[in-house]
Design an enzyme around this catalytic site. Sequence first.
Site, PDB file in Angstrom:
ATOM      1  N   GLU A  87     -16.246  -4.570   7.927  1.00  0.00           N
ATOM      2  CA  GLU A  87     -15.990  -3.205   8.397  1.00  0.00           C
ATOM      3  C   GLU A  87     -17.211  -2.307   8.229  1.00  0.00           C
ATOM      4  O   GLU A  87     -17.515  -1.505   9.102  1.00  0.00           O
ATOM      5  CB  GLU A  87     -14.800  -2.633   7.617  1.00  0.00           C
ATOM      6  CG  GLU A  87     -14.568  -1.156   7.863  1.00  0.00           C
ATOM      7  CD  GLU A  87     -13.430  -0.570   7.042  1.00  0.00           C
ATOM      8  OE1 GLU A  87     -12.788  -1.302   6.274  1.00  0.00           O
ATOM      9  OE2 GLU A  87     -13.191   0.656   7.170  1.00  0.00           O
ATOM     10  N   ASP A  91     -14.792   2.085  -1.417  1.00  0.00           N
ATOM     11  CA  ASP A  91     -14.148   1.344  -0.330  1.00  0.00           C
ATOM     12  C   ASP A  91     -15.057   0.287   0.282  1.00  0.00           C
ATOM     13  O   ASP A  91     -15.622   0.513   1.344  1.00  0.00           O
ATOM     14  CB  ASP A  91     -13.693   2.314   0.768  1.00  0.00           C
ATOM     15  CG  ASP A  91     -12.791   1.626   1.791  1.00  0.00           C
ATOM     16  OD1 ASP A  91     -12.381   0.487   1.541  1.00  0.00           O
ATOM     17  OD2 ASP A  91     -12.510   2.246   2.834  1.00  0.00           O
ATOM     18  N   ARG A 117     -13.172  11.312  -5.244  1.00  0.00           N
ATOM     19  CA  ARG A 117     -12.328  10.205  -4.756  1.00  0.00           C
ATOM     20  C   ARG A 117     -12.525   8.941  -5.586  1.00  0.00           C
ATOM     21  O   ARG A 117     -11.589   8.175  -5.811  1.00  0.00           O
ATOM     22  CB  ARG A 117     -12.653   9.932  -3.282  1.00  0.00           C
ATOM     23  CG  ARG A 117     -12.006   8.668  -2.772  1.00  0.00           C
ATOM     24  CD  ARG A 117     -12.134   8.507  -1.288  1.00  0.00           C
ATOM     25  NE  ARG A 117     -11.985   7.103  -0.920  1.00  0.00           N
ATOM     26  CZ  ARG A 117     -12.106   6.631   0.319  1.00  0.00           C
ATOM     27  NH1 ARG A 117     -12.369   7.448   1.315  1.00  0.00           N
ATOM     28  NH2 ARG A 117     -11.964   5.351   0.568  1.00  0.00           N
ATOM     29  N   LYS A 169       0.890  -1.170   0.000  1.00  0.00           N
ATOM     30  CA  LYS A 169       0.000   0.000   0.000  1.00  0.00           C
ATOM     31  C   LYS A 169       0.920   1.208   0.000  1.00  0.00           C
ATOM     32  O   LYS A 169       1.623   1.455   0.982  1.00  0.00           O
ATOM     33  CB  LYS A 169      -0.881  -0.027   1.251  1.00  0.00           C
ATOM     34  CG  LYS A 169      -1.725   1.225   1.475  1.00  0.00           C
ATOM     35  CD  LYS A 169      -2.658   1.023   2.677  1.00  0.00           C
ATOM     36  CE  LYS A 169      -3.466   2.264   2.997  1.00  0.00           C
ATOM     37  NZ  LYS A 169      -4.401   2.046   4.127  1.00  0.00           N
ATOM     38  N   GLU A 210      -3.432   6.936   2.168  1.00  0.00           N
ATOM     39  CA  GLU A 210      -3.774   7.085   3.582  1.00  0.00           C
ATOM     40  C   GLU A 210      -2.530   7.195   4.460  1.00  0.00           C
ATOM     41  O   GLU A 210      -2.395   6.509   5.471  1.00  0.00           O
ATOM     42  CB  GLU A 210      -4.678   5.930   4.041  1.00  0.00           C
ATOM     43  CG  GLU A 210      -5.995   5.880   3.275  1.00  0.00           C
ATOM     44  CD  GLU A 210      -6.989   4.855   3.796  1.00  0.00           C
ATOM     45  OE1 GLU A 210      -6.560   3.835   4.361  1.00  0.00           O
ATOM     46  OE2 GLU A 210      -8.203   5.080   3.621  1.00  0.00           O
TER      47      GLU A 210
HETATM   48  C1  GCV Z   1      -5.957  -0.974   6.147  1.00  0.00           C
HETATM   49  C2  GCV Z   1     -10.204   1.669   4.517  1.00  0.00           C
HETATM   50  C3  GCV Z   1     -10.181   1.150   5.928  1.00  0.00           C
HETATM   51  C4  GCV Z   1      -8.780   1.145   6.494  1.00  0.00           C
HETATM   52  C5  GCV Z   1      -7.892   0.320   5.552  1.00  0.00           C
HETATM   53  C6  GCV Z   1      -7.955   0.936   4.165  1.00  0.00           C
HETATM   54  C7  GCV Z   1      -7.150   0.130   3.156  1.00  0.00           C
HETATM   55  O1  GCV Z   1      -9.890   3.012   4.492  1.00  0.00           O
HETATM   56  O2  GCV Z   1     -11.040   1.920   6.715  1.00  0.00           O
HETATM   57  O3  GCV Z   1      -8.811   0.598   7.772  1.00  0.00           O
HETATM   58  O4  GCV Z   1      -6.566   0.285   6.018  1.00  0.00           O
HETATM   59  O5  GCV Z   1      -9.293   0.957   3.728  1.00  0.00           O
HETATM   60  O6  GCV Z   1      -7.746  -0.687   2.500  1.00  0.00           O
HETATM   61  O7  GCV Z   1      -5.952   0.342   3.032  1.00  0.00           O
END
Ligand code: GCV
Length: 723
Positions: free
Chosen positions: A413, A385, A356, A307, A311
């Site tokens: 989630e 997401d 986004r 990643k 973020e």
């Molecule tokens: C691991 C979303 C989730 C995050 C996650 C992110 C990702 O934003 O809320 O917890 O981080 O996706 O897939 O990298």
Amino acid sequence: MIPSLRSGATLLLVLAMLLGAAPLRAEDGYDLWLRYRLLAPEQAKFYKNRATELIAGSSTPTQSVTRGELLRGLQGLLGRDVPLSDSVTRDNAIIVGTPRSSALIAQLHLDTQHLGHDGYVIRNVVVDGHAATAIVAQEDMGALYGAFHFLRLLETGQAIDHLDLHETPRVKLRVLNHWDYLNGQVERGYAGASIWDWWKLPDWRAPRYTDYARANASIGINGTVLDNVNAGATILTSTYLQKVAALADVFRPYGIRVYLSIRFSSPIEIGGLKTADPLDPQVQAWWQAKADEIYKLIPDFGGFLVKANSEGQPGPEDYQRSHADGANMLANALAPHGGIVMWRAFVYSASNPEDRAKQAYDEFKPLDGRFRANVLVQVKNGPVDFQPREPFHPLFGAMPKTPLMTEFEITKEYLGFATHLVYLGPLFEEVLSADTMAHGKGSMVAKVIDGSLDGHALTGMAGVANIGTDRDWCGSDFNQANWYVFGRLAWNPSLSSRAIAEEWVRMTFSNDQAFVKPVVEMMMGSREAAVDYMTPLGLLHLMGPGHHYGPAPWDASESSADWRPVYYHRANRQGIGFDRSRSGSDAVDQYAAPLAAQFNDLKQTPEQYLLYFHHIGWDYRMRSGHTLWYELVAHYTQGVDDVKRMRQTWLGLHGYIDEQRYEQTAAFLTIQEKEAQWWRDASIGYFQSISGLPLPPAYASPPQSLQYYESLTFPYAPGFSSW
Ligand code: GCV
């Protein structure tokens, strides 16, 4: 299908008592779908006559595991030990192996070349004048997968008299992604702590690791990424690599390769370098040396998941390099060892004013053809997401020169954490069967994933694991179905989620049709129910800030605009929805032309995506003839009614399964009903405050004020902290 023994719960209890077994003894879910409980007497008798002896080698670890699994499964299901033999001494033996490992299999002269590493055939044959069932593969792993399949046939009560099954996986890398931190926390985990006990590794290899590998192998999963994509550098230190190697040793006989999420800036953090620039020769040398070190410890190490520049994670763009530069640098280091890179396309930035939903496509589409052969780009199923529903990601079909993996979120989630019963099979199936139209009709996402659309041999599917230290692994019995369906679809993305639900119910609970049928119906409707009570008609991302639990459509507290629910629904006095048509953000044009035209046209847009693509007036006439406002309220209410029905269904099933699992599901459905109502009331209360419209007649007003719903807070919600 062998007829089910009975139609009521009473007879089963009587039979169980006659057998002298404790009726429906309490289960804690640990055994998953591999329970191998004694079959009903008629079924057991039928199969006993067709499993008179077992001929299976044990000269490799995988062969031993295969043999052990068959012995264990047959013993459990049939209630007696099946004798092992070296040769066929009677009718109806089970023979398992490869032409290399077994002279008996070799003499069948079956063509096994095309089965590859993982494929198998299960066939009724004649050996030395005796009828037998052969589980035949080219490699040991195929035989293990075949053994699990054979046991599944028995566990689900299938006929085994005229078998001629050929199976090869359509996807090469079938991988779980654990979002586990080295401190034991699991990001978005709702089933306890991380199952990796890093502190005690490498010396203590908990038995649970073997059970984990076995469960994965039983559904065809062949890889696991051990640590969170929000990775630290520590995992690449020598100390931790020893621990990783210990896990790899445990998993190897089950065909599970280990992968690691890496932090792109590791050369700085643990390598003493001043930069992590992928074009810097020192950085490249550092990664090469690190790869060499890893492969010395773990010769079959799978590779890296990354990643980057997302973020807050570091990445090549910190050095004005592209994602391809970053991925290729790592791929160069891994290539000599046969490793691969899974590079995530989940990128967006708060400083980018663009919608986004468009940002990943904008960044990655121009890079098509610029990745090394051992790189896969890992794309979330939807452009935002992991929402209860969103359209498929426009990158599918748009990067023909690059192998794309899809990433699903098995952990819930955005779908009620552990307690809501939401079977994700229909969600996964909806995405996989979506037609990208990239090469005209029939260009399904499944064909992008299995490589057949653009001729890729390197293929993969990833699922964010829902596994933790809870006894039942997943936080609830029904969450196990989501792990299960992911594995089965990764093996064959064209399987039906309904068929998978049915086999899971039979193995996990009962073969009784009077139980199976209503439970499968309940599971199949559960995802749509959640969409309705959370985010109907194309709405998404309306969950509480950070923890993502419960409704918060009013929320604008997040630092980043594109984390705020108000960013997504854009409700105002006039209407609601995100205009992604050509007069809005023009996200529609990231799809192939026929779909772009369809999504751009309000009238042609499927109503399930309406508010994802369009901002429309509250009084817009829907296909039903009702106004949008009416339909919105009706959908929210429908979701609650569906959960009420699910709960009633379950209440009617008391006595079919053990009390322990029955009671927990009943309790969780009560929570779900309460929370579905909360979602509905809070959402309607909020949207009514914006629209200013009265509720349609016959629809109840929220029992509390909007201020009340807004005042609720959820400190210490699981799966989320400031890390
Ligand atoms: C691991 C979303 C989730 C995050 C996650 C992110 C990702 O934003 O809320 O917890 O981080 O996706 O897939 O990298």
